[in-house]
Design an enzyme around this catalytic site. Structure first.
Site, PDB file in Angstrom:
ATOM      1  N   HIS A  96      39.188  55.842  33.263  1.00  0.00           N
ATOM      2  CA  HIS A  96      40.381  55.019  33.503  1.00  0.00           C
ATOM      3  C   HIS A  96      40.235  54.212  34.802  1.00  0.00           C
ATOM      4  O   HIS A  96      40.671  53.070  34.878  1.00  0.00           O
ATOM      5  CB  HIS A  96      41.632  55.904  33.549  1.00  0.00           C
ATOM      6  CG  HIS A  96      41.901  56.636  32.269  1.00  0.00           C
ATOM      7  ND1 HIS A  96      41.818  56.018  31.034  1.00  0.00           N
ATOM      8  CD2 HIS A  96      42.224  57.924  32.006  1.00  0.00           C
ATOM      9  CE1 HIS A  96      42.104  56.908  30.080  1.00  0.00           C
ATOM     10  NE2 HIS A  96      42.345  58.066  30.644  1.00  0.00           N
ATOM     11  N   LEU A 119      49.095  32.300  34.796  1.00  0.00           N
ATOM     12  CA  LEU A 119      48.917  33.261  33.706  1.00  0.00           C
ATOM     13  C   LEU A 119      50.119  34.207  33.597  1.00  0.00           C
ATOM     14  O   LEU A 119      50.622  34.711  34.596  1.00  0.00           O
ATOM     15  CB  LEU A 119      47.652  34.092  33.971  1.00  0.00           C
ATOM     16  CG  LEU A 119      47.389  35.235  32.989  1.00  0.00           C
ATOM     17  CD1 LEU A 119      46.995  34.706  31.615  1.00  0.00           C
ATOM     18  CD2 LEU A 119      46.291  36.165  33.526  1.00  0.00           C
ATOM     19  N   ASP A 138      40.613  50.202  24.983  1.00  0.00           N
ATOM     20  CA  ASP A 138      40.231  51.510  24.437  1.00  0.00           C
ATOM     21  C   ASP A 138      38.788  51.862  24.797  1.00  0.00           C
ATOM     22  O   ASP A 138      37.924  50.991  24.874  1.00  0.00           O
ATOM     23  CB  ASP A 138      40.396  51.477  22.909  1.00  0.00           C
ATOM     24  CG  ASP A 138      40.288  52.861  22.304  1.00  0.00           C
ATOM     25  OD1 ASP A 138      40.561  53.850  23.013  1.00  0.00           O
ATOM     26  OD2 ASP A 138      39.922  52.964  21.121  1.00  0.00           O
TER      27      ASP A 138
HETATM   28  C1  FPP Z   1      42.428  54.261  26.053  1.00  0.00           C
HETATM   29  O1  FPP Z   1      41.158  54.838  26.221  1.00  0.00           O
HETATM   30  C2  FPP Z   1      42.945  53.862  27.344  1.00  0.00           C
HETATM   31  C3  FPP Z   1      44.103  54.323  27.885  1.00  0.00           C
HETATM   32  C4  FPP Z   1      44.985  55.296  27.233  1.00  0.00           C
HETATM   33  C5  FPP Z   1      44.525  53.878  29.216  1.00  0.00           C
HETATM   34  C6  FPP Z   1      44.238  52.449  29.539  1.00  0.00           C
HETATM   35  C7  FPP Z   1      44.418  52.310  30.999  1.00  0.00           C
HETATM   36  C8  FPP Z   1      43.677  51.541  31.796  1.00  0.00           C
HETATM   37  C9  FPP Z   1      42.645  50.615  31.344  1.00  0.00           C
HETATM   38  C10 FPP Z   1      43.896  51.604  33.263  1.00  0.00           C
HETATM   39  C11 FPP Z   1      45.317  51.635  33.621  1.00  0.00           C
HETATM   40  C12 FPP Z   1      45.930  50.286  33.731  1.00  0.00           C
HETATM   41  C13 FPP Z   1      47.048  50.085  34.463  1.00  0.00           C
HETATM   42  C14 FPP Z   1      47.686  48.754  34.556  1.00  0.00           C
HETATM   43  C15 FPP Z   1      47.638  51.182  35.198  1.00  0.00           C
HETATM   44  P1  FPP Z   1      40.957  56.339  25.755  1.00  0.00           P
HETATM   45  O2  FPP Z   1      41.250  57.213  26.914  1.00  0.00           O
HETATM   46  O3  FPP Z   1      41.771  56.601  24.539  1.00  0.00           O
HETATM   47  O4  FPP Z   1      39.443  56.333  25.426  1.00  0.00           O
HETATM   48  P2  FPP Z   1      38.717  57.157  24.272  1.00  0.00           P
HETATM   49  O5  FPP Z   1      39.185  56.575  22.967  1.00  0.00           O
HETATM   50  O6  FPP Z   1      37.289  56.878  24.534  1.00  0.00           O
HETATM   51  O7  FPP Z   1      39.081  58.589  24.462  1.00  0.00           O
END
Ligand code: FPP
Length: 271
Positions: A45, A139, A28
């Site tokens: 991302h 892993l 997150d």
């Molecule tokens: C949450 O941060 C994160 C996500 C919804 C996406 C997580 C994805 C990745 C780390 C990369 C993708 C991985 C793969 C395997 C394709 P947020 O966007 O909710 O952040 P915020 O809370 O700051 O808005």
């Protein structure tokens, strides 16, 4: 102060004693990371993928057997179409760029989550990655993609109901194992440690059954800034905790050392 495990790959077990077998991470904070830099959310991302690569490498070094990461939830479809498309694009990129290396590193890749409404090329990549790595014994990396724990639980309940209706199982004998075997993580050990970077303190519909007795570590750093030091810090915190699984602590049951006030301590018994 975190021990510098990177200096000696043989150190982890000696230093922490108790390495969690199954670590789950809620990745997150990508959006906030980008916002702070006046960048589009997608940039967060992209950096999140780099953090994922570093974390997978660190998990291998530290002797973790199962790493499960939350990449896209069933609720994330409600984000703007442009962000959803960017995440799907990143998913494709992750595969094309990383699968060969993960295969070489003996990582077994699996996915949990609903597959039916994914773009067909993504659904094929998922199957391909699982088949390509199914013989790997290092892993176990599981990516929760289009995942929601309530949906996973509901599907397990449906599978059990269907088995009962068809006479394959007697409802009176249904056990916890029967239930957990019907989850997408069937056969995995329970989650020992959930790590959530990004400063929020909630579970967000992630592995609700599997994390029933997990320890939680919340980290202020945003996911794109998460690295080996944060994982080491979380493992150190985990190793310092006493897991009781609802039982009394050993020191409270030892002869000559009765629980508080000589009566069973509810606080300890229920925690
Ligand atoms: C949450 O941060 C994160 C996500 C919804 C996406 C997580 C994805 C990745 C780390 C990369 C993708 C991985 C793969 C395997 C394709 P947020 O966007 O909710 O952040 P915020 O809370 O700051 O808005």
């Amino acid at each position: 102060m975190v021990a510098k495990l990177g200096d000696d790959a043989k150190l982890p077990l000696a230093v922490y004693g108790n390495v969690p077998r199954h670590v789950a991470i809620i990745m997150d904070g990508n959006g906030r990371w980008a916002k702070r830099r006046l960048l589009p959310r997608q940039a967060g991302h992209v950096s999140g993928i780099a953090a994922l690569r570093n974390t997978v490498a660190a998990a291998r070094d530290l002797g973790i057997s199962y790493l499960t990461v939350y990449a896209f939830s069933t609720e994330n479809w409600q984000r703007p179409q442009s962000e959803v498309s960017a995440l799907m694009g990143l998913f494709r990129r992750f595969f094309h760029a990383d699968m060969k290396r993960l295969q070489k590193e003996n990582v077994r890749v699996r996915f949990i989550g609903r597959r039916e409404n994914l773009d067909s090329d993504i659904a094929s990549l998922v199957v391909q990655a699982e088949q390509m790595t199914e013989m790997n014994s290092g892993l176990n990396l599981t990516v929760a993609f289009n995942y929601g724990a309530r949906e996973e639980l509901m599907r397990a309940a449906q599978a059990l109901a269907s088995d009962a209706a068809n006479g394959r199982i007697d409802p009176a004998t249904i056990s916890e194992k029967d239930f957990s075997d019907r989850l997408q993580t069937g056969g995995f050990p329970d989650v020992d440690l959930v790590i959530r970077p990004g400063g929020e303190k909630r579970i967000s519909n992630f592995l609700l059954w599997q994390a029933a007795y997990a320890e939680f570590v919340f980290v202020e750093a945003l996911w794109p800034d998460f690295g080996k030091e944060h994982l080491e810090e979380a493992l150190k915190e985990y190793a310092s905790r006493q897991r009781r699984f609802g039982r009394l602590a050993p020191e409270d049951t030892a002869a000559g050392n009765p629980p508080d006030h000589g009566v069973p301590s509810q606080r300890t018994a229920l925690s």
